[in-house]
Write an enzyme that holds these catalytic residues in place. Structure first.
Site, PDB file in Angstrom:
ATOM      1  N   GLY A  13      -7.845   8.096   7.225  1.00  0.00           N
ATOM      2  CA  GLY A  13      -7.987   8.335   8.657  1.00  0.00           C
ATOM      3  C   GLY A  13      -9.435   8.390   9.120  1.00  0.00           C
ATOM      4  N   SER A  37      -8.765   2.221   8.613  1.00  0.00           N
ATOM      5  CA  SER A  37      -9.225   2.868   9.855  1.00  0.00           C
ATOM      6  C   SER A  37     -10.361   2.103  10.535  1.00  0.00           C
ATOM      7  CB  SER A  37      -9.681   4.297   9.563  1.00  0.00           C
ATOM      8  OG  SER A  37      -8.593   5.051   9.093  1.00  0.00           O
ATOM      9  N   GLY A  96      -9.007   5.540   1.291  1.00  0.00           N
ATOM     10  CA  GLY A  96      -9.688   6.348   2.301  1.00  0.00           C
ATOM     11  C   GLY A  96     -11.171   6.027   2.404  1.00  0.00           C
ATOM     12  N   ASP A 110       0.854  -1.196   0.000  1.00  0.00           N
ATOM     13  CA  ASP A 110       0.000   0.000   0.000  1.00  0.00           C
ATOM     14  C   ASP A 110       0.892   1.250   0.000  1.00  0.00           C
ATOM     15  OD1 ASP A 110      -2.422   1.353   0.217  1.00  0.00           O
ATOM     16  OD2 ASP A 110      -2.484   1.245   2.413  1.00  0.00           O
ATOM     17  N   HIS A 111       0.641   2.176  -0.892  1.00  0.00           N
ATOM     18  CA  HIS A 111       1.375   3.455  -0.936  1.00  0.00           C
ATOM     19  C   HIS A 111       2.896   3.304  -0.983  1.00  0.00           C
ATOM     20  CE1 HIS A 111      -2.203   5.880  -0.493  1.00  0.00           C
ATOM     21  NE2 HIS A 111      -2.603   5.065   0.461  1.00  0.00           N
ATOM     22  N   ILE A 132      -9.641  -0.361   3.130  1.00  0.00           N
ATOM     23  CA  ILE A 132     -10.180  -0.147   4.473  1.00  0.00           C
ATOM     24  C   ILE A 132      -9.105  -0.451   5.515  1.00  0.00           C
ATOM     25  CG2 ILE A 132     -11.932  -0.921   6.142  1.00  0.00           C
ATOM     26  CD1 ILE A 132     -13.688  -1.605   3.628  1.00  0.00           C
TER      27      ILE A 132
END
Ligand code: G3H
Ligand code: 13P
Ligand code: ZN
Length: 328
Positions: free
Chosen positions: A195, A276, A231, A98-99, A274
């Protein structure tokens, strides 16, 4: 002559190609759940096996450091074996970075068994994003690994990179970007953010709708191409309340309503990220045990209930929000 197996295939993992084909044709999205530890991984695999959903196990660079990069490969292999042997489930499982922020990180993940990587050059000038993404794609495809890239910037925090404002994806760039990079899927910015504090609402205000108009424009420019939504946690009030009732302090935490995600999943959005929501469940359950049973000090007694509730939340997401249940 038989084809030599890629490393991730030896671990029992798959890349995202067939998953996204199914999601596009079936009008659902593949869940990408982030994990950092054994309990989260167990909950994700159990929840997806129980609901018959394909799954992307998602690891940020921070999570990779936390869990240990050597151990991670065996955790992923173990997760596949647990699904097959103990849960008697054949769900497709991908392991995704991820990222990813550098070519070297993507390469290192590919060398240690990841079946999919994200190279996030969204904060770079357009031409630099193209060049970096293409470099990763060229390397990854030689190893059978699929690549996600991003155009447009989400507000919020991604590891150490903090973005104050979102910068919606420009639909006029997507076709050129995908053609020149050869990327397999594209994350876009349509109003979500990372977040637990996604929208600043005044009293009485409700969450604004995502920019489905931008999504539609992107779909027109890239028919049948897999789109990714980052997000995408809903910041479920049940768990925010449980945290606050048990000594926590999360004020004005707001996420993306589940009905908006359901609509997105029916479109070209093939992957929904997903993290957070899982963090909130785990924290809520642990806080509750700590408050109800202050003398408890066996980690299994608080991590166990957290793991069980996380599994249930995942079954709920797959069935009611992403539509990925029984699609494996
Ligand atoms: O998009 C970011 C993910 O939620 C991962 O977060 O970098 O704190 O592990 P992290
Ligand atoms: P959330 O913070 O909404 O869970 O988003 C997670 C994400 O996009 C991981 O890449
Ligand atoms: Zn993200």
């Amino acid at each position: 002559m038989t084809k030599e197996k890629y490393l991730y295939e030896e671990l029992g993992l798959v890349n995202t190609k067939e998953m996204f084909k199914g999601a596009m044709a079936g009008g659902y999205a593949i869940p990408a759940y982030n994990f950092n530890n054994m309990e989260q991984l167990q909950a994700i695999v159990k929840g997806c096996a129980e609901s018959g959903s394909p799954v992307i196990l998602q690891v940020s660079s921070g999570a990779r450091k936390y869990a240990n990069q050597t151990l991670l490969r065996y955790m992923a292999e173990g997760a596949v074996q647990m699904a097959r042997k103990d849960l008697k489930s054949n769900i497709p499982i991908a392991l995704h970075l991820d990222h990813g922020d550098t070519f070297e990180l993507c390469k290192s993940c590919i060398e240690s068994g990841f079946s999919s990587v994200m190279i996030d050059g969204s904060h770079l000038p357009y031409e630099e994003n193209v060049a970096l993404t293409k470099k990763v794609v060229d390397y990854a495809h030689k190893h059978g690994v699929t690549v996600e890239a991003e155009l447009g910037v989400l507000a919020g925090i991604e590891d150490e990179v903090k973005h104050e404002k979102s910068n919606y994806t420009d639909p006029n760039e997507v076709e050129d970007f995908v053609k020149r990079t050869g990327v397999d899927s594209l994350a876009i910015s349509i109003g979500t953010s990372h977040g637990a504090y996604k929208f600043k609402l005044k009293p009485g205000e409700s969450v604004p709708p995502l920019r489905f108009d931008i999504l539609e424009e992107v779909e027109k420019k890239l028919p049948g191409f897999p789109i990714v939504l980052h997000g995408a946690s809903s910041v479920l009030p049940k768990y925010v309340n449980m945290i606050n009732e048990n000594g926590g302090k999360l004020e004005n935490a707001v996420g993306v309503p589940e009905d908006q995600l359901r609509s997105a999943a029916k479109s070209a959005v093939c992957k929904i990220n997903i993290d957070s929501d899982g963090r909130l469940v785990v924290t809520a359950l642990i806080r509750k045990v700590f408050k109800d049973k202050p003398s408890e000090f066996d980690p299994r007694k608080y991590l166990g209930p957290a793991r069980e509730e996380l599994k249930d939340m995942i079954v709920h997401k797959n069935k009611e929000v992403l539509g990925s249940a029984e699609r494996a």
